[in-house]
Design an enzyme around this catalytic site. Structure first.
Site, PDB file in Angstrom:
ATOM      1  N   CYS A 196      44.697  86.301  68.328  1.00 23.48           N
ATOM      2  CA  CYS A 196      44.131  86.553  67.042  1.00 23.48           C
ATOM      3  C   CYS A 196      43.912  85.550  66.100  1.00 23.48           C
ATOM      4  CB  CYS A 196      44.806  87.896  66.222  1.00 23.48           C
ATOM      5  SG  CYS A 196      43.920  88.991  65.005  1.00 23.48           S
ATOM      6  N   HIS A 240      45.615  91.969  70.478  1.00 24.59           N
ATOM      7  CA  HIS A 240      47.074  92.188  70.739  1.00 24.59           C
ATOM      8  C   HIS A 240      47.577  93.304  71.472  1.00 24.59           C
ATOM      9  CE1 HIS A 240      47.151  90.415  66.453  1.00 24.59           C
ATOM     10  NE2 HIS A 240      46.121  91.328  66.078  1.00 24.59           N
TER      11      HIS A 240
END
Length: 491
Positions: free
Chosen positions: A338, A435
């Site tokens: 991310c 994630h």
């Protein structure tokens, strides 16, 4: 099961990090084991660890864990208000899973939108309570912060509105347990005090019988019984979402295992991404921004961040950015997730001021990518294939930005719908928005392969977590007066 439940149960605390989330998860599993259909609820959560629901909404990770303990999928109604701090004075407000706006701490805690948020929270509770019973509620922080209490929509106002049988949790490891319990209860309003039906003394070490006198004293001074004294444990692994738990993580390398260093960011988010890796017996995982400790790592991970630009500026200031870039060029394994993926690129642009006043910053130049931050947040669960493997993996995206890379760059993942995701320059360096990517055994084994003495199939993480919920439920049940708990839920 002849026990009947007529009201929700709520766990509130004398302070933050006293164990409310874990105890709520324990009772979610206990009620499920006893034949009920429980669901978790936290009206307002403040956390940078979040999760994506099946319909693309964002909630606090703790409620996703508690839903997992209930054996159900999570929903935005379980955490209708989520605050994600983006700086020391501002936070993004998520309402019913979607971005509601960015607010200063002053305006938020002065209650300028609190009535609207509280009304939405109660609606969410009512929707859930029609489907599940009992509802397992969790408060936030301390119930007796008098300067904030008037606009508090997470604690006793919720307990009163839902008529929850409320249990006060105190952490005995901190010391001063009698003062914190007594003071917390005495500072409540009379109608709030009536909701407190029991007390749990948490994280006890040693012979529990030594606290028998303490139980009597607490009952005498508060009029509320101690329903349980829960021993501290190390044999059960349950996710902790509170950033305070980072202070208990390792910060130095270990010569006897595969060293995995997570770069410690000021605004680190979703550090639960590394729980699975941390529990691998081959791995020593530690958090650091010390250059010498980074040099000792076999693998360096750049984690997510709520403010990527501010964090990369800080990494440049303290020398970590230059060190990581140098180590990557020297062949060290470096991966980013991310915000960390965005940092690994050549440039991060913020033309709309999503994260602040800085329009653009150079990245670490490890990946041939460029990121443009966008106002609209992407929240989605995904299925994908990692590298060239044919094993189907799962993960979820939560980001405000679009990353592009050069035509000759190699994508990391293939989404099941055919699109590419992530980027890698070689086997050692890759980045992704996904994630939970490290919860997939094929990814873990691929990452550790160059360093592992023996290659073996990694244990299924979902099975591992289910075992932990069972162990947690047994541990709490053994040390609670469950008959008293059920009695107060029948009222």
């Amino acid at each position: 099961m002849n026990r009947k439940i007529n009201r929700p149960i709520m766990f509130v605390g004398t302070g933050s990090d006293v164990g409310k989330s874990v105890l709520a998860a324990a009772f979610c599993r206990i009620f499920r084991e006893d034949g009920f259909f429980p669901a978790p609820f936290k009206s307002q959560n403040m956390s940078l660890n979040s999760f994506v629901t099946a319909n693309g909404g964002e909630i606090g990770r703790a409620q996703a864990v508690q839903a997992e303990a209930c054996g159900i999928d999570c929903h935005t109604d379980m955490n209708p208000v989520l605050l994600k701090p983006s700086s020391d004075k501002t936070a993004q407000v998520i309402l019913n899973g979607k971005v509601f706006g960015n607010y200063s701490a002053g305006s938020y805690f002065r209650g300028e939108i609190k009535e609207q948020l509280f009304a939405e929270a109660i609606k969410a509770f009512q929707r859930l309570s029609k489907k599940y019973n009992p509802m397992v509620l969790e408060g936030a922080g301390s119930i007796s912060e008098l300067n904030l209490k008037e606009n508090d929509i997470a604690n006793m106002r919720v307990a009163v509105a839902t008529n929850a049988a409320t249990i006060l949790v105190a952490d005995i490891e901190r010391g001063g347990v009698f003062a914190s319990v007594y003071g917390s209860i005495q500072l409540l309003l009379p109608e709030e005090r009536k909701q407190i039906k029991g007390i749990i003394i948490n994280k006890f070490r040693g012979d529990i019988s030594l606290f028998d006198e303490g139980r009597k004293i607490i009952k005498e001074i508060t009029g509320v019984p101690v329903l349980g004294v829960i021993p501290a444990f190390n044999h059960i692994q349950i996710e902790e979402e509170d950033s305070v738990s980072l202070e208990r993580k390792a910060t130095f390398a270990n010569d006897n295992k595969i060293n995995v260093a997570v770069v410690l960011l000021r605004r680190i988010s979703n550090f639960t991404d590394f729980n699975r890796l941390e529990h691998d017996e081959r791995v020593h995982l530690y958090y650091t921004n010390n250059q010498a400790e980074l040099q000792k790592a076999d693998i360096i991970i750049l984690p997510g961040s709520k403010n990527t630009i501010a964090d990369i500026i800080e990494l440049r200031r303290n020398g970590v950015a230059a060190e990581v870039s140098k180590l990557a060029r020297a062949g060290k394994t470096v991966i980013g997730i991310c915000g960390g993926y965005q940092m690994m690129g050549q440039r991060i642009k913020d033309p709309h001021g999503v994260e602040g006043d800085v329009v653009a910053v150079p990245g670490l130049n490890i990946l041939p990518t460029t990121t443009i931050l966008e106002a609209e947040k992407q929240t989605i669960r995904s299925s994908f294939y990692f590298k060239n493997y044919e094993t189907r993996c799962s993960g979820y995206e939560i980001h405000m930005g679009k990353t592009t890379f050069a035509e000759n760059a190699k994508p990391l993942n293939r989404l099941t719908e055919g699109k590419n995701e992530g980027c890698c320059t070689n086997e050692n360096c890759w980045g992704t928005y996904m994630h939970g990517i490290l919860d997939n055994p094929v990814v873990i084994d691929d990452l550790l392969a160059p360093f592992a003495k023996e290659q073996r199939a990694t244990e299924d993480y979902n099975e591992f977590k289910q075992k932990q919920y069972d162990l947690l439920a047994a541990h709490v049940r053994e040390n609670m007066d469950m008959d008293a708990v059920y009695k107060m839920l029948q009222e």
